[in-house]
Design a protein around this motif. Structure first.
Motif, short mmCIF file in Angstrom:
data_model
loop_
_atom_site.label_atom_id
_atom_site.label_comp_id
_atom_site.label_asym_id
_atom_site.label_seq_id
_atom_site.Cartn_x
_atom_site.Cartn_y
_atom_site.Cartn_z
N PHE A 1 0.84 -1.19 0.00
CA PHE A 1 0.00 0.00 0.00
C PHE A 1 0.88 1.24 0.00
N LEU A 2 0.27 2.39 -0.22
CA LEU A 2 1.05 3.62 -0.35
C LEU A 2 1.95 3.90 0.84
N LEU A 3 1.42 3.67 2.04
CA LEU A 3 2.18 4.01 3.24
C LEU A 3 2.74 2.80 3.97
N GLY A 4 2.81 1.66 3.30
CA GLY A 4 3.38 0.47 3.92
C GLY A 4 2.48 -0.73 3.80
N ASN A 5 2.21 -1.36 4.93
CA ASN A 5 1.46 -2.61 4.93
C ASN A 5 -0.03 -2.45 5.18
N ASP A 6 -0.48 -1.23 5.49
CA ASP A 6 -1.87 -1.03 5.86
C ASP A 6 -2.58 -0.12 4.85
N PHE A 7 -3.82 -0.47 4.52
CA PHE A 7 -4.69 0.35 3.69
C PHE A 7 -5.06 1.60 4.47
N THR A 8 -4.97 2.77 3.83
CA THR A 8 -5.33 4.03 4.47
C THR A 8 -6.17 4.87 3.51
N VAL A 9 -6.55 6.05 3.98
CA VAL A 9 -7.27 7.00 3.15
C VAL A 9 -6.48 7.35 1.90
N ALA A 10 -5.16 7.31 1.98
CA ALA A 10 -4.32 7.58 0.81
C ALA A 10 -4.60 6.57 -0.30
N ASP A 11 -4.80 5.32 0.08
CA ASP A 11 -5.10 4.27 -0.90
C ASP A 11 -6.49 4.46 -1.50
N ALA A 12 -7.44 4.92 -0.71
CA ALA A 12 -8.78 5.18 -1.26
C ALA A 12 -8.69 6.27 -2.32
N ALA A 13 -7.92 7.31 -2.05
CA ALA A 13 -7.80 8.43 -3.00
C ALA A 13 -7.03 8.03 -4.25
N VAL A 14 -5.82 7.55 -4.07
CA VAL A 14 -4.96 7.21 -5.22
C VAL A 14 -5.48 5.95 -5.91
N GLY A 15 -5.86 4.95 -5.14
CA GLY A 15 -6.34 3.69 -5.71
C GLY A 15 -7.58 3.86 -6.56
N SER A 16 -8.48 4.72 -6.14
CA SER A 16 -9.69 4.93 -6.93
C SER A 16 -9.35 5.54 -8.28
N ILE A 17 -8.48 6.53 -8.30
CA ILE A 17 -8.09 7.16 -9.57
C ILE A 17 -7.42 6.13 -10.47
N LEU A 18 -6.52 5.33 -9.90
CA LEU A 18 -5.85 4.30 -10.71
C LEU A 18 -6.85 3.29 -11.25
N CYS A 19 -7.80 2.87 -10.43
CA CYS A 19 -8.77 1.87 -10.88
C CYS A 19 -9.77 2.43 -11.89
N TYR A 20 -9.94 3.75 -11.92
CA TYR A 20 -10.79 4.35 -12.94
C TYR A 20 -10.14 4.28 -14.33
N ILE A 21 -8.80 4.17 -14.38
CA ILE A 21 -8.12 4.20 -15.68
C ILE A 21 -8.67 3.14 -16.63
N PRO A 22 -8.65 1.85 -16.28
CA PRO A 22 -9.15 0.88 -17.24
C PRO A 22 -10.66 0.95 -17.46
N MET A 23 -11.40 1.56 -16.53
CA MET A 23 -12.84 1.73 -16.70
C MET A 23 -13.17 2.80 -17.72
N MET A 24 -12.28 3.78 -17.86
CA MET A 24 -12.60 4.96 -18.67
C MET A 24 -11.69 5.18 -19.87
#
Length: 185
Positions: free
Chosen positions: A130-153
């Protein structure tokens, strides 16, 4: 109960995902953007800009997906964070909404910005899940959502970034993601 206002195919799904991750009960109010419900006086009292997402949490109202994510992690997160940790979260949330989002989704920027943005992310995800190490955080929700939108759009080749692709696959398997963003496919 917290109310989340959103439209079909809006960034409200990012907030839904994070609310599900935090296990915070909420009511989703789907506005018909085509019919202009987001421009009606009742909604303009919540967000005078007339955009979604927006939340109402008791007497508190907030709009802009990044601000909402940071508020939710501060109020409903299960861990107390230091000022420095909060600043790092803000850094990643702002990166997602400004640098990453505009670098990838604005066509005029894509060719120049995609390698600049995804190469360091690829290196980071090659070292940690994950962005900040081994734990999912708000950073992953923000960055991960944008990354996952790429193949959708978009039709872009992400194969030069295998660690980014692995990260996207990992977060897209999370139950909260499947219940929200994953349901948009």
């Amino acid at each position: 109960m917290l109310k989340l206002y959103g439209g079909a195919r809006s960034r409200a799904s990012i907030i839904q995902w994070y609310l599900e991750e935090l296990e915070v009960p909420y009511e989703f109010v789907l506005l018909d953007m085509q019919a202009g419900e987001h421009l009606q006086p009742d909604f303009l009292k919540i967000n005078p800009i007339g955009k979604v997402p927006a939340i109402v949490d008791g007497d508190f109202q907030l709009w802009e997906s990044g601000a909402i994510l940071l508020y939710l992690t501060e109020k409903y997160g299960k861990t107390a964070y230091s000022l420095e940790e909060k600043a790092i979260f803000s850094q990643w949330v702002l990166f997602a909404n400004s640098s990453l989002g505009t670098g990838i989704f604005i066509e005029a920027n894509r060719e120049r910005e995609m390698p600049r943005l995804l190469t360091p992310l690829n290196e980071l995800f090659a070292k940690q899940p994950f962005l900040l190490g081994n734990d999912f955080t708000v950073a992953d929700a923000a960055v991960g959502s944008i990354l996952c939108y790429i193949p959708m759009m978009l039709k872009v080749d992400l194969s030069p970034y295998p660690a980014v692709l692995n990260y996207m696959q990992t977060i897209s398997k999370r139950p909260a993601f499947q219940k929200t963003i994953g349901g948009r496919k």
